[in-house]
Design a protein around this motif. Structure first.
Motif, mmCIF file in Angstrom:
data_model
loop_
_atom_site.group_PDB
_atom_site.id
_atom_site.type_symbol
_atom_site.label_atom_id
_atom_site.label_comp_id
_atom_site.label_asym_id
_atom_site.label_seq_id
_atom_site.Cartn_x
_atom_site.Cartn_y
_atom_site.Cartn_z
ATOM 1 N N GLN A 93 0.863 -1.165 0.000
ATOM 2 C CA GLN A 93 0.000 0.000 0.000
ATOM 3 C C GLN A 93 0.908 1.226 0.000
ATOM 4 O O GLN A 93 1.667 1.422 0.943
ATOM 5 N N ALA A 94 0.847 2.006 -1.046
ATOM 6 C CA ALA A 94 1.710 3.178 -1.158
ATOM 7 C C ALA A 94 0.862 4.424 -0.964
ATOM 8 O O ALA A 94 -0.132 4.624 -1.656
ATOM 9 N N ASN A 95 1.256 5.253 -0.038
ATOM 10 C CA ASN A 95 0.484 6.454 0.269
ATOM 11 C C ASN A 95 0.791 7.559 -0.728
ATOM 12 O O ASN A 95 1.916 7.982 -0.862
ATOM 13 N N GLY A 96 -0.253 8.029 -1.430
ATOM 14 C CA GLY A 96 -0.103 9.171 -2.307
ATOM 15 C C GLY A 96 0.670 8.867 -3.574
ATOM 16 O O GLY A 96 0.885 7.728 -3.953
ATOM 17 N N PRO A 97 1.117 9.926 -4.277
ATOM 18 C CA PRO A 97 1.836 9.742 -5.530
ATOM 19 C C PRO A 97 3.239 9.212 -5.282
ATOM 20 O O PRO A 97 3.666 9.038 -4.158
ATOM 21 N N GLY A 98 3.969 8.954 -6.366
ATOM 22 C CA GLY A 98 5.336 8.473 -6.244
ATOM 23 C C GLY A 98 5.545 7.104 -6.844
ATOM 24 O O GLY A 98 6.611 6.526 -6.714
ATOM 25 N N ILE A 99 4.513 6.548 -7.497
ATOM 26 C CA ILE A 99 4.643 5.276 -8.189
ATOM 27 C C ILE A 99 4.828 5.564 -9.671
ATOM 28 O O ILE A 99 3.977 6.184 -10.300
ATOM 29 N N ASP A 100 5.951 5.142 -10.228
ATOM 30 C CA ASP A 100 6.283 5.436 -11.620
ATOM 31 C C ASP A 100 6.643 4.162 -12.365
ATOM 32 O O ASP A 100 7.212 3.227 -11.794
ATOM 33 N N TRP A 101 6.345 4.169 -13.665
ATOM 34 C CA TRP A 101 6.846 3.133 -14.562
ATOM 35 C C TRP A 101 8.216 3.560 -15.060
ATOM 36 O O TRP A 101 8.417 4.712 -15.441
ATOM 37 N N VAL A 102 9.160 2.652 -15.066
ATOM 38 C CA VAL A 102 10.487 2.922 -15.615
ATOM 39 C C VAL A 102 10.851 1.780 -16.550
ATOM 40 O O VAL A 102 10.258 0.696 -16.499
ATOM 41 N N GLU A 103 11.838 2.010 -17.417
ATOM 42 C CA GLU A 103 12.260 0.990 -18.368
ATOM 43 C C GLU A 103 13.772 0.933 -18.421
ATOM 44 O O GLU A 103 14.451 1.967 -18.416
ATOM 45 N N PHE A 104 14.319 -0.282 -18.436
ATOM 46 C CA PHE A 104 15.756 -0.455 -18.602
ATOM 47 C C PHE A 104 16.019 -1.782 -19.285
ATOM 48 O O PHE A 104 15.355 -2.780 -19.019
ATOM 49 N N ASP A 105 16.968 -1.786 -20.206
ATOM 50 C CA ASP A 105 17.331 -2.989 -20.956
ATOM 51 C C ASP A 105 16.114 -3.682 -21.566
ATOM 52 O O ASP A 105 16.046 -4.909 -21.641
ATOM 53 N N GLY A 106 15.138 -2.887 -21.976
ATOM 54 C CA GLY A 106 13.946 -3.456 -22.586
ATOM 55 C C GLY A 106 12.937 -4.007 -21.608
ATOM 56 O O GLY A 106 11.887 -4.507 -22.009
ATOM 57 N N ASP A 107 13.222 -3.941 -20.308
ATOM 58 C CA ASP A 107 12.299 -4.437 -19.285
ATOM 59 C C ASP A 107 11.511 -3.279 -18.684
ATOM 60 O O ASP A 107 12.034 -2.170 -18.532
ATOM 61 N N VAL A 108 10.274 -3.535 -18.328
ATOM 62 C CA VAL A 108 9.439 -2.546 -17.664
ATOM 63 C C VAL A 108 9.444 -2.832 -16.167
ATOM 64 O O VAL A 108 9.369 -3.981 -15.745
ATOM 65 N N ALA A 109 9.572 -1.777 -15.374
ATOM 66 C CA ALA A 109 9.650 -1.929 -13.924
ATOM 67 C C ALA A 109 8.737 -0.897 -13.264
ATOM 68 O O ALA A 109 8.303 0.065 -13.887
ATOM 69 N N VAL A 110 8.465 -1.129 -11.989
ATOM 70 C CA VAL A 110 7.701 -0.180 -11.180
ATOM 71 C C VAL A 110 8.621 0.378 -10.102
ATOM 72 O O VAL A 110 9.303 -0.381 -9.408
ATOM 73 N N TRP A 111 8.643 1.700 -9.985
ATOM 74 C CA TRP A 111 9.450 2.377 -8.977
ATOM 75 C C TRP A 111 8.519 3.024 -7.964
ATOM 76 O O TRP A 111 7.599 3.775 -8.315
ATOM 77 N N ILE A 112 8.728 2.736 -6.687
ATOM 78 C CA ILE A 112 7.999 3.382 -5.590
ATOM 79 C C ILE A 112 9.020 4.232 -4.843
ATOM 80 O O ILE A 112 9.919 3.700 -4.187
ATOM 81 N N GLY A 113 8.886 5.536 -4.953
ATOM 82 C CA GLY A 113 9.957 6.424 -4.550
ATOM 83 C C GLY A 113 9.963 6.876 -3.108
ATOM 84 O O GLY A 113 10.590 7.882 -2.783
#
Length: 237
Positions: A163-183
Motif C-alpha cells: 500500500q503506497a500512500n499518495g503519488p510516487g509510483i512510476d513506470w520505468v524501463e531499462f534494458d527493454g524491461d518494464v519496472a515499477v518504482w515506488i519512490g
C-alpha cells in the motif's frame, strides 16, 4: 480511407506490370498490413476512451485507479491515503532461514543472480518452502541489511502486497524491461503461496524497484535513488 482502400484493391485486380514481379500481390499485402495496423490503432483508441470515460479527471485519480488493480511481477500495488502504517517489529517471512549462497541456490527453483554493482551479499535468506522443501523466496542483504534484493518464483502470484500512500509510483524501463518504482516509504506485507496475507510480517519499506525477468520477479529495496536502483538492477549477473 475506406473508399481509397476499395479503389486501390480494384486497381490491383487489373493492374498489369510486365517489368515488375507480382506488383499486384505486393499491393494487396501492403493494403492488408495497413488495415491490420489501423485495426490495432482503433482498438487502442477505444481502450483509452473507455479509461477516460470511467475514471474521474486528474492524474492522481488515474494512478490510483490503475495501481489499485495492478498485478506486476507477482506483486499487488495499491494506493490508499488512509493506509495504516505498521508498528512494532515484523516477524520473518514464513519458514525463513539463513543459508550459504551455494546452499540457497540448491533450495530454490530459479538462478540466484548477484548484482555486480554490490558484489557478494553479506547474508542470504530463503523463505516460504513448499512440501518438497523447495523455497519460494531468496533474499540478498547488503549494508547491514538496509539494502535488500528479494527474488522469487514469478510463476506464483501474488507475493508482496503493497500500500503506497499518495503519488510516487512510476513506470520505468531499462534494458527493454518494464519496472515499477515506488519512490518513498510504504507499508509492505507478504502474501504466502496459499494466498494468505501475512499481516504480522508488515513493515515500513524504503524506496523500491520491482521488475520481472526470465520468469523471476525481483524487489530491490533500500535508501537508493531511482538511477542508483536501475544501475544495480542492470548489473544483475
Amino acid at each position: 480511407m475506406d473508399d481509397l482502400d476499395r479503389e486501390l484493391r480494384g486497381l490491383s485486380a487489373w493492374l498489369e506490370t510486365p517489368d515488375a514481379p507480382d506488383v499486384a500481390a505486393r499491393v494487396r499485402a501492403r493494403l492488408g498490413a495497413r488495415r491490420r495496423r489501423r485495426w490495432r490503432y482503433y482498438a487502442a483508441a477505444a481502450l483509452v476512451a473507455l479509461v477516460v470515460a470511467v475514471l474521474p479527471p486528474g492524474r492522481a485519480a488515474l494512478a490510483d485507479a490503475v495501481t489499485g488493480l495492478l498485478r506486476f511481477a507477482g506483486i499487488v500495488i495499491a494506493t490508499s491515503p488512509d493506509t495504516a502504517r505498521p508498528t512494532g517489529s515484523p516477524s520473518p517471512l514464513p519458514g525463513q532461514q539463513p543459508a550459504a549462497l551455494d546452499e540457497a541456490q540448491r533450495m530454490v527453483r530459479f538462478p540466484i543472480r548477484l548484482p555486480a554493482q554490490l558484489g557478494p551479499p553479506e547474508q542470504v535468506l530463503v523463505a516460504d518452502p513448499d512440501g518438497t522443501g523447495t523455497y519460494r523466496v531468496a533474499t540478498l542483504l547488503y549494508r547491514g541489511g538496509t539494502l535488500r534484493v528479494d527474488a522469487f518464483d514469478g510463476r506464483l502470484d501474488p507475493v508482496f502486497q503493497k500500500q503506497a500512500n499518495g503519488p510516487g509510483i512510476d513506470w520505468v524501463e531499462f534494458d527493454g524491461d518494464v519496472a515499477v518504482w515506488i519512490g518513498g516509504p510504504h507499508p509492505v506485507s507478504y502474501v504466502d503461496r496459499t494466498g494468505t496475507v501475512r499481516v504480522e510480517t508488515a513493515r515500513l519499506a524504503a524506496s523500491t524497484l520491482i521488475w520481472q525477468e526470465g520468469g523471476v520477479s525481483y524487489r530491490l529495496e533500500g535508501q537508493v535513488t531511482k538511477p542508483e536502483a536501475i544501475e544495480i538492477a542492470v548489473s544483475l549477473a
